[in-house]
Scaffold this motif. Structure first.
Motif, PDB file in Angstrom:
ATOM      1  N   TYR A  54       0.824  -1.209   0.000  1.00  0.00           N
ATOM      2  CA  TYR A  54       0.000   0.000   0.000  1.00  0.00           C
ATOM      3  C   TYR A  54       0.862   1.264   0.000  1.00  0.00           C
ATOM      4  O   TYR A  54       0.503   2.266  -0.627  1.00  0.00           O
ATOM      5  CB  TYR A  54      -0.918   0.006   1.227  1.00  0.00           C
ATOM      6  CG  TYR A  54      -1.874  -1.159   1.292  1.00  0.00           C
ATOM      7  CD1 TYR A  54      -2.311  -1.799   0.137  1.00  0.00           C
ATOM      8  CD2 TYR A  54      -2.342  -1.634   2.520  1.00  0.00           C
ATOM      9  CE1 TYR A  54      -3.188  -2.875   0.195  1.00  0.00           C
ATOM     10  CE2 TYR A  54      -3.222  -2.707   2.583  1.00  0.00           C
ATOM     11  CZ  TYR A  54      -3.638  -3.321   1.418  1.00  0.00           C
ATOM     12  OH  TYR A  54      -4.504  -4.373   1.482  1.00  0.00           O
ATOM     13  N   VAL A  55       1.993   1.231   0.712  1.00  0.00           N
ATOM     14  CA  VAL A  55       2.898   2.388   0.720  1.00  0.00           C
ATOM     15  C   VAL A  55       3.441   2.654  -0.680  1.00  0.00           C
ATOM     16  O   VAL A  55       3.492   3.806  -1.136  1.00  0.00           O
ATOM     17  CB  VAL A  55       4.053   2.161   1.721  1.00  0.00           C
ATOM     18  CG1 VAL A  55       5.136   3.215   1.546  1.00  0.00           C
ATOM     19  CG2 VAL A  55       3.532   2.198   3.149  1.00  0.00           C
ATOM     20  N   LEU A 210      -2.537   3.637   0.754  1.00  0.00           N
ATOM     21  CA  LEU A 210      -2.195   3.371   2.146  1.00  0.00           C
ATOM     22  C   LEU A 210      -3.357   3.661   3.089  1.00  0.00           C
ATOM     23  O   LEU A 210      -3.644   2.869   3.993  1.00  0.00           O
ATOM     24  CB  LEU A 210      -0.973   4.201   2.534  1.00  0.00           C
ATOM     25  CG  LEU A 210      -0.441   4.010   3.952  1.00  0.00           C
ATOM     26  CD1 LEU A 210      -0.095   2.551   4.209  1.00  0.00           C
ATOM     27  CD2 LEU A 210       0.779   4.876   4.188  1.00  0.00           C
ATOM     28  N   ALA A 235       1.304   4.783   8.475  1.00  0.00           N
ATOM     29  CA  ALA A 235       0.686   5.804   7.633  1.00  0.00           C
ATOM     30  C   ALA A 235       0.994   7.212   8.111  1.00  0.00           C
ATOM     31  O   ALA A 235       1.071   8.148   7.309  1.00  0.00           O
ATOM     32  CB  ALA A 235      -0.826   5.585   7.593  1.00  0.00           C
TER      33      ALA A 235
END
Length: 261
Positions: A54-55, A210, A235
């Protein structure tokens, strides 16, 4: 101000403390310091929960969106502030009016348009959605900043033989670096923190950004709060680092173009 700072910093400290606890330690006492701090929950969130993917998704989307926003916004800001053409004032007022349109009003038509164009659940579609949503804000700030640059500088560059594009590339871009940096940071924060647009445009799990991934952790790890807290910490840390190093530019971006001279 001290109370406000404490109210802002404490949730981050609490989240970091919870992320360092085991699930057993958290159940026994939620608020005490972690008896044996470790990064096992962070590693679990990064690998098992897919936070690493996700990052990468967020970094790619945010970087592309910010570059496109700065390119189009700076060009439009130069044109609306120093080039006189028919309906330029109307276009600028149209950009101002677009700032008052909430995304919830256009989300259904946008989703249908993206679906018809086969851009739903694609990074290109999400980047275009971010550009459409945040471009009026970018144009407004860049136009306000470029308005403070004396017209004599532009006229001198034109006398030297520069075309409008030459004036933009050789004069406006170098002089607009402070505003470009401020607006770029603000747009990066907006895109990074977004949940609604990304959730609408990216329904599949592998394409999540993210913040959408963090919201999904709440249900996936409802019985393991330390792992969820680790996802929140992952996050939040990039934004915290960005703010620490660029807090002056962020403040300047909010006030860009508000004064002359």
């Amino acid at each position: 101000m001290a109370a406000l700072a404490l109210a802002t910093i404490y949730p981050l400290l609490f989240t970091g403390n919870v992320a360092m606890k085991t699930r057993h330690d958290y159940v026994l006492d939620r608020f005490s310091p972690a008896p044996s701090p470790n990064l096992d929950n962070v590693a679990a969130a990064w690998t098992n929960a897919g936070m690493g993917r996700y990052v990468v998704n967020s970094l790619a989307v945010v970087t592309c969106a910010v570059v496109v926003l700065l390119l189009i916004g700076s060009m439009a800001g130069f044109a609306l502030s120093h080039l006189r053409f028919r309906a330029s004032r109307v276009l600028f007022l149209g950009c101002l009016a677009a700032l008052f349109v909430p995304f919830q009003v256009i989300m259904v038509p946008l989703a249908r348009i993206m679906a018809d164009a086969r851009l739903l659940d694609t990074y290109t579609g999400l980047i275009l959605a971010y550009v459409a949503q945040f471009l009026p804000f970018t144009i407004f700030l860049m136009t306000s900043y470029y308005t403070t640059i004396p017209r004599e500088i532009v006229d001198a560059a034109r006398i030297d033989g520069n075309t409008p594009y030459g004036v933009y590339r050789r004069v406006m871009l170098p002089m607009g670096r402070p505003a470009l940096l401020s607006v770029g940071i603000l747009n990066a924060l907006f895109c990074w923190n977004d949940v609604l647009i990304a959730l609408l445009m990216m329904p599949s799990a592998e394409h999540r950004t993210l913040m959408v991934g963090v919201t999904s952790l709440r249900g996936q790890y409802a019985d393991n709060i330390p792992v969820f807290a680790s996802g929140v910490l992952i996050a939040a840390l990039p934004l915290l680092v960005l703010y620490v190093f660029f807090q002056r530019q962020i403040a300047d971006g909010v006030t860009a173009g508000s004064t002359k001279g």
